[in-house]
Design a protein around this motif. Structure first.
Motif, PDB file in Angstrom:
ATOM      1  N   SER A 108       0.771  -1.285  -0.077  1.00 56.39           N
ATOM      2  CA  SER A 108       0.091   0.051  -0.070  1.00 56.39           C
ATOM      3  C   SER A 108       0.720   1.274  -0.120  1.00 56.39           C
ATOM      4  O   SER A 108       0.706   2.291  -0.522  1.00 56.39           O
ATOM      5  N   LEU A 126      -6.802   0.889  -4.759  1.00 57.36           N
ATOM      6  CA  LEU A 126      -6.898  -0.370  -4.498  1.00 57.36           C
ATOM      7  C   LEU A 126      -5.984  -0.448  -3.024  1.00 57.36           C
ATOM      8  O   LEU A 126      -5.266   0.350  -2.955  1.00 57.36           O
ATOM      9  N   ASP A 127      -6.258  -1.590  -2.259  1.00 58.81           N
ATOM     10  CA  ASP A 127      -5.203  -1.802  -1.088  1.00 58.81           C
ATOM     11  C   ASP A 127      -4.347  -3.000  -1.375  1.00 58.81           C
ATOM     12  O   ASP A 127      -4.568  -3.436  -2.445  1.00 58.81           O
ATOM     13  N   ILE A 129      -3.813  -5.972  -0.677  1.00 52.54           N
ATOM     14  CA  ILE A 129      -4.369  -7.329  -0.731  1.00 52.54           C
ATOM     15  C   ILE A 129      -5.113  -7.315  -2.225  1.00 52.54           C
ATOM     16  O   ILE A 129      -5.225  -8.273  -2.866  1.00 52.54           O
ATOM     17  N   GLN A 130      -5.880  -6.220  -2.478  1.00 50.22           N
ATOM     18  CA  GLN A 130      -6.632  -6.243  -3.857  1.00 50.22           C
ATOM     19  C   GLN A 130      -5.455  -6.113  -4.860  1.00 50.22           C
ATOM     20  O   GLN A 130      -5.989  -6.739  -5.934  1.00 50.22           O
TER      21      GLN A 130
ATOM     22  N   LYS B 154      -5.670   5.417   4.868  1.00 55.90           N
ATOM     23  CA  LYS B 154      -5.304   4.846   3.651  1.00 55.90           C
ATOM     24  C   LYS B 154      -6.492   4.261   2.937  1.00 55.90           C
ATOM     25  O   LYS B 154      -6.375   3.554   1.707  1.00 55.90           O
ATOM     26  N   LEU B 156      -8.029   1.748   3.724  1.00 58.04           N
ATOM     27  CA  LEU B 156      -7.704   0.294   3.214  1.00 58.04           C
ATOM     28  C   LEU B 156      -8.971  -0.451   3.548  1.00 58.04           C
ATOM     29  O   LEU B 156      -9.711  -0.177   4.500  1.00 58.04           O
ATOM     30  N   MET B 157      -9.369  -1.138   2.468  1.00 51.89           N
ATOM     31  CA  MET B 157     -10.609  -2.200   2.687  1.00 51.89           C
ATOM     32  C   MET B 157     -10.017  -3.205   3.330  1.00 51.89           C
ATOM     33  O   MET B 157     -11.208  -4.260   3.816  1.00 51.89           O
ATOM     34  N   ASN B 158      -8.873  -3.548   3.306  1.00 50.59           N
ATOM     35  CA  ASN B 158      -8.529  -5.081   4.304  1.00 50.59           C
ATOM     36  C   ASN B 158      -7.454  -4.510   4.844  1.00 50.59           C
ATOM     37  O   ASN B 158      -6.165  -4.803   4.799  1.00 50.59           O
ATOM     38  N   ASN B 198     -11.999 -11.416   2.221  1.00 51.81           N
ATOM     39  CA  ASN B 198     -11.329 -10.386   1.436  1.00 51.81           C
ATOM     40  C   ASN B 198     -12.360  -9.510   1.055  1.00 51.81           C
ATOM     41  O   ASN B 198     -13.198 -10.130   0.053  1.00 51.81           O
ATOM     42  N   MET B 199     -12.317  -8.099   1.192  1.00 49.03           N
ATOM     43  CA  MET B 199     -12.843  -7.235   0.431  1.00 49.03           C
ATOM     44  C   MET B 199     -12.684  -7.056  -0.882  1.00 49.03           C
ATOM     45  O   MET B 199     -11.437  -6.648  -1.009  1.00 49.03           O
ATOM     46  N   PRO B 200     -13.232  -7.056  -1.874  1.00 49.43           N
ATOM     47  CA  PRO B 200     -12.725  -7.110  -3.284  1.00 49.43           C
ATOM     48  C   PRO B 200     -12.664  -5.735  -3.598  1.00 49.43           C
ATOM     49  O   PRO B 200     -13.062  -4.797  -2.868  1.00 49.43           O
ATOM     50  N   ALA B 201     -11.845  -5.418  -4.789  1.00 46.49           N
ATOM     51  CA  ALA B 201     -11.731  -4.049  -5.173  1.00 46.49           C
ATOM     52  C   ALA B 201     -12.804  -3.222  -5.399  1.00 46.49           C
ATOM     53  O   ALA B 201     -13.958  -3.761  -5.832  1.00 46.49           O
TER      54      ALA B 201
END
Lengths: 307, 222
Positions: A108, A126-127, A129-130, B154, B156-158, B198-201
């Motif tokens: 990130s 995106l992060d 992981i994505q 940030k 962040l979704m994850n 996991n959260m997708p894009a």
């Protein structure tokens, strides 16, 4: 084998892998990156090339990677989601792969606040992981993130970072599991000074069988001085430097501190060689790249395997 | 609510300097609640501006009006009888209110007196903090009621990233790590397992990704 990556081949052969890193210069100065990479030639399997690390503008990772590739070495393209959206990242991945770059590290990135452009917008489309998932789908499904087919999909060996020392500790194995689920192939960890805590994290990793699904390279950074130890302890977010390490660094005279830092790093490598699930070492000698060959040699990690 | 902070007096003085008669507008909604642009703040700003100009020997004529809702054409219409005399408008409403006044009165210069900040909640007396980024596709139902987009530095979704320390964000030691809050809440709900999904894009189109947004409720718009 998923890719042509030399790092993947070394890891698959069961031998301890060694990687190191080069920070690109703050200007259009290719000689700098070539000089740094030359120091590492023959001593590491692959070289991480940082992407605007600490949110400071530097020569781009992919262009620096091309210089390293042209030297016959194996660059690892680092990519942070801070500076680009998914279109830009995918086009850079296509371009990098077209130049023969087949290994990358998905991050990130440090927040813009820490760099020399704190006024910049962080993208974070995106992060990390994505990003891992996107690169995996590009490789394995031959699809862009938007769903369309890719002509000659980039076959990237996919890395990510893990910081076993950040909080909450109880989530750190779970977050690795999420990266594994997203499709990561290898992990490079945050610099390890608190070896007990790292081993505890590895225990959790093994309990869940994650070490069978991802290669883990332990992060090693030698400390140059007690000043650096204190700085890392107090100023760098997510860094865990135990008091004993600071004390040990300060117990020797100034001119011997660099050697003491190297010794600590070598002892850490020696101890971690015996930890199940540790598949190699990522040696980040920050602005001290010239020490890496000596460290690799003294750690008994030579010669590097020919794969 | 939408939160705002008043601009520095010096900036406002420069905005209205060319004019002799201005309309100073407040709004009785969000900016009243966050004490940035309600009736009380309108009064205070009017006095400050008059004082600032009287020092230079200039008399500024200020008409003070606080509307029920400045983002609503119905209420903005109430200004019509007063507009003729005014040379310019200084609005203490959020950006939505300022724009509604500008849209209705094409030939009047309108200046914002506040900086519109964020959609937030009141933590306690005098402290407001950001809670919602208006992404148009709410995930609070899966993140334990804490928004990672609005509250993680940030987005962040994850998360959490490697900079979460003692429950705080690496960006500011005073700032809570959103993912620590999410984790604490998932634990309290017995939903730890959900963390590992996991959260997708994210599709940003329901947010700003597809340009300025509009809601059309056919049943009401007829």
């Amino acid at each position: 084998m998923k890719t042509e990556s030399v790092l993947e081949k070394v890891l698959a052969s069961g031998q301890m892998a060694v990687t190191s890193e080069c920070g690109p210069p703050r200007g259009s100065v290719p000689d700098k990156i070539i000089e740094k990479a030359n120091l590492l030639k023959g001593y590491v399997d692959a070289i991480n090339v940082t992407d605007n690390q600490t949110a400071m503008v530097r020569m781009s990772s992919w262009s620096s990677c091309i210089f390293i590739k042209q030297m016959g070495l194996n660059p690892i393209l680092q990519m942070v989601t801070r500076d680009r959206n998914r279109l830009a990242m995918q086009s850079d991945i296509l371009g990098a792969y077209a130049h023969g770059i087949n290994t990358m590290l998905c991050l990130s990135g440090d927040h813009p606040k820490f760099g020399d452009h704190p006024m910049a917008a962080g993208v974070y489309d995106l992060d990390s992981i994505q990003l891992v998932r996107m690169v995996k789908d590009m490789r394995d499904e031959g699809k862009f993130q938007g769903g369309a087919d890719i002509v000659n999909p980039p076959k990237m060996f996919i890395g990510a970072a893990a910081n076993p020392f950040a909080d909450p500790f109880e989530l750190r194995v779970a977050r690795l599991a999420k990266k594994v689920k997203a499709g990561v192939d290898f992990i490079q960890t945050q610099c390890i000074y608190n070896v007990d805590k790292f081993e505890k994290w590895m225990e959790g990793v093994r309990e869940r069988g994650l070490h069978k699904q991802v290669y883990i390279l332990a992060g090693i950074t030698p400390m140059k001085s007690v000043g650096m130890a204190k700085y890392m302890k107090n100023k760098v977010p997510g860094m865990d430097v135990p008091d004993e390490v600071v004390k040990r660094m300060s117990s020797v005279p100034k001119e011997k501190q660099a050697e003491e830092g190297i010794k600590i790093a070598l002892e850490t490598i020696e101890r971690l060689k015996g930890v199940e699930g540790v598949n190699g070492f990522h040696i980040m000698a920050i602005e001290w790249e010239e020490k890496v060959p000596e460290m690799v040699e003294r750690a008994g990690l030579l010669p590097r395997p020919q794969v | 609510m939408i939160t705002a902070e008043r601009k520095p007096l010096s900036e406002l003085v420069e905005c209205v300097r060319p004019y002799g008669r201005i309309l100073l507008l407040g709004c009785n909604e969000c900016v009243t609640v966050c004490a940035a642009g309600g009736r009380k703040e309108v009064g205070l700003l009017a006095s400050s501006l008059k004082m600032a100009f009287s020092k230079d020997g200039k008399n500024l004529d200020i008409k003070e009006i606080t509307l029920e809702r400045q983002c609503d054409p119905e209420y903005v219409e109430e200004l019509a009888p007063h507009m003729g005399e005014a040379e310019a408008v200084l609005s203490m409403a959020c950006g939505c209110g300022v724009q509604e006044v500008a849209r209705r009165f094409m030939d009047k210069p309108v200046f914002p007196a506040v900086n519109t900040k964020f959609m937030g909640a009141s933590e306690r007396q005098g402290i407001w903090s950001e809670r919602c980024a208006g992404c148009g596709d709410c995930v609070l139902g899966i993140t334990g009621g804490i928004c990672p987009i609005a509250r993680c530095s940030k987005q962040l979704m994850n998360g959490p990233c490697g900079g979460s320390s003692g429950g705080k964000c690496e960006v500011d030691a005073e700032m809570d790590c959103a993912w620590q809050l999410i984790w604490d809440r998932l634990k309290a709900l017995g939903l730890e397992k959900r963390y590992e999904e996991n959260m997708p894009a994210k599709d940003w189109r329901p947010g700003r990704g597809a340009g300025p947004r509009k809601i059309i409720r056919e049943d009401l718009a007829r």
